[in-house]
Design a protein around this motif. Structure first.
Motif, mmCIF file in Angstrom:
data_model
loop_
_atom_site.group_PDB
_atom_site.id
_atom_site.type_symbol
_atom_site.label_atom_id
_atom_site.label_comp_id
_atom_site.label_asym_id
_atom_site.label_seq_id
_atom_site.Cartn_x
_atom_site.Cartn_y
_atom_site.Cartn_z
ATOM 1 N N PRO A 75 0.818 -1.214 0.000
ATOM 2 C CA PRO A 75 0.000 0.000 0.000
ATOM 3 C C PRO A 75 0.850 1.261 0.000
ATOM 4 C CG PRO A 75 0.030 -0.996 2.179
ATOM 5 C CD PRO A 75 0.727 -1.957 1.261
ATOM 6 N N LEU A 76 0.198 2.380 -0.244
ATOM 7 C CA LEU A 76 0.909 3.650 -0.391
ATOM 8 C C LEU A 76 1.722 4.008 0.844
ATOM 9 C CD1 LEU A 76 1.554 6.217 -1.940
ATOM 10 C CD2 LEU A 76 -0.629 7.173 -1.160
ATOM 11 N N GLU A 77 1.159 3.817 2.029
ATOM 12 C CA GLU A 77 1.877 4.197 3.239
ATOM 13 C C GLU A 77 3.167 3.400 3.407
ATOM 14 O OE1 GLU A 77 -1.659 1.564 4.561
ATOM 15 O OE2 GLU A 77 -1.244 3.165 3.093
ATOM 16 N N LEU A 83 4.826 2.044 0.668
ATOM 17 C CA LEU A 83 5.631 2.411 -0.496
ATOM 18 C C LEU A 83 6.430 3.688 -0.258
ATOM 19 C CD1 LEU A 83 6.231 1.696 -3.482
ATOM 20 C CD2 LEU A 83 4.231 3.074 -4.098
ATOM 21 N N ARG A 84 5.916 4.582 0.540
ATOM 22 C CA ARG A 84 6.543 5.886 0.735
ATOM 23 C C ARG A 84 7.638 5.873 1.799
ATOM 24 N NH1 ARG A 84 1.706 10.263 0.945
ATOM 25 N NH2 ARG A 84 3.506 11.631 1.109
ATOM 26 N N TYR A 92 7.655 -0.992 -9.274
ATOM 27 C CA TYR A 92 6.494 -1.193 -8.399
ATOM 28 C C TYR A 92 5.406 -1.904 -9.181
ATOM 29 C CZ TYR A 92 2.408 -0.494 -5.506
ATOM 30 O OH TYR A 92 1.280 -0.720 -4.755
ATOM 31 N N ASP A 96 -3.757 4.592 -6.101
ATOM 32 C CA ASP A 96 -2.979 5.708 -5.573
ATOM 33 C C ASP A 96 -1.513 5.339 -5.380
ATOM 34 O OD1 ASP A 96 -3.570 3.966 -3.475
ATOM 35 O OD2 ASP A 96 -4.035 5.553 -2.027
ATOM 36 N N ALA A 97 -1.216 4.113 -4.987
ATOM 37 C CA ALA A 97 0.176 3.700 -4.830
ATOM 38 C C ALA A 97 0.888 3.698 -6.186
ATOM 39 C CB ALA A 97 0.254 2.321 -4.191
ATOM 40 N N TRP A 109 1.632 7.258 -7.255
ATOM 41 C CA TRP A 109 2.768 7.815 -6.519
ATOM 42 C C TRP A 109 4.083 7.261 -7.062
ATOM 43 C CZ3 TRP A 109 6.929 6.371 -3.610
ATOM 44 C CH2 TRP A 109 7.531 7.372 -2.843
ATOM 45 N N ALA A 110 4.126 5.959 -7.299
ATOM 46 C CA ALA A 110 5.347 5.340 -7.815
ATOM 47 C C ALA A 110 5.727 5.911 -9.175
ATOM 48 C CB ALA A 110 5.173 3.830 -7.905
ATOM 49 N N SER A 147 7.797 8.942 -8.628
ATOM 50 C CA SER A 147 8.954 8.832 -7.741
ATOM 51 C C SER A 147 10.232 8.564 -8.540
ATOM 52 C CB SER A 147 8.746 7.684 -6.742
ATOM 53 O OG SER A 147 9.941 7.404 -6.050
#
Length: 293
Positions: free
Chosen positions: A118-120, A122-123, A145, A150-151, A154-155, A158
């Motif tokens: 999940p995003l949390e 991944l960050r 990824y 949302d993940a 974000w990737a 990045s």
């Protein structure tokens, strides 16, 4: 076999890749697994995709293809299932990659994905730093990824990632519309999974509780048909030639199916009018249907 540059990674991959999940099943015999893997390379397939979670898959790829390692781009995934080490930690990444290298009998994994975290997660900078360190040590060539929504978005922004793996098919277009255009502009490599939508059209009734259920529902709501083609050809050609996609991964345990898939991809993209028809069928549901995880 159609071969494409894989973003700006310096790798080249076949438009049709082999998803090696079926290879991991103990129900598939060892000889059959070896025949299937070698047949994929004989067909000109140059991308083989596996994962830590795919049972015997990594082990069998190493055993049967170690003498042909220079013929294909190797993609795997991890971040979990290292004994006595918490998932999604730097130590898990480090030890997981080391184990994968041994199991796959290779000096380097070309593309290594964080697998649908999940995003949390991944960050986390420490986690991303572990990927960077593996790349600097030469254990992996491209950090990637695999995931959705949302993940994935974000990737795609990045600087830690050079590649993405995501669902792209006739009834799963969120990534295709929302992420792939920007990712392609940044030079990321794109691997499309589930290109035939889990063949959800096989079911005459709703496959409640099964993997294909969500896609079956979408087919009914969207009212999409394959026109004059068979469903598998229609779906596979749509995904393979979708904008931004360099390779699609399709898994099978049957030699004849693998050969058939290669022949379908060789027919090239769908006519523009058919592509437009697919996109229009999905348009009313863009905001309602996220990428299927």
């Amino acid at each position: 076999m159609i071969v494409r540059d894989f973003g700006t990674t310096g790798l080249r991959v076949s438009a049709l890749g082999f998803g090696a999940g079926h290879i991991g099943s103990p129900d598939l015999g060892e000889d059959e697994a070896g025949q299937l893997l070698n047949h994929a390379l004989d067909l000109g397939i140059t991308l083989i995709d596996t994962a830590r979670g795919y049972g015997l898959s990594e082990e069998r790829i190493g055993r049967h293809l170690k003498e042909r390692r220079g013929e294909f781009v190797l993609s795997s995934k991890g971040g979990y299932s290292v004994e006595n080490v918490p998932d999604w930690t730097p130590e898990n990444i480090r030890l997981g990659i080391e184990r994968a290298l041994r199991t796959l009998q290779t000096d380097v994994i070309d593309i290594f994905h964080l697998h649908s975290c999940p995003l949390e997660t991944l960050r986390q900078e420490e986690l991303l730093g572990a990927l960077d360190a593996a790349r600097q040590r030469g254990e992996i060539r491209v950090a990637a990824y695999s995931g959705e929504n949302d993940a994935l978005a974000w990737a795609a922004q990045s600087p830690h990632f050079g590649s993405l793996q995501t669902s792209v098919n006739v009834v799963d277009q969120w990534s295709l519309r929302s992420v792939l255009p920007g990712a392609a502009a940044r030079g990321l490599g794109i691997i499309a999974k589930r290109p035939v939508a889990n063949a959800a059209w096989r079911f005459s009734e709703r496959p409640t509780g099964q993997y294909e259920e969500a896609y079956w529902d979408r087919l009914q709501v969207g009212g999409l048909t394959p026109g004059d083609l068979d469903w598998d050809e229609f779906a596979l050609r749509f995904s393979t030639f979708a904008p931004g996609v360099q390779s699609v991964i399709v898994g099978t345990a049957k030699l004849e199916r693998l050969t058939h898939n290669a022949a379908l991809v060789a027919r090239g993209p769908l006519p523009d009018a058919e592509i437009q028809r697919v996109m229009e069928a999905f348009e009313p549901y863009v905001g309602q249907w996220p990428g299927e995880v």
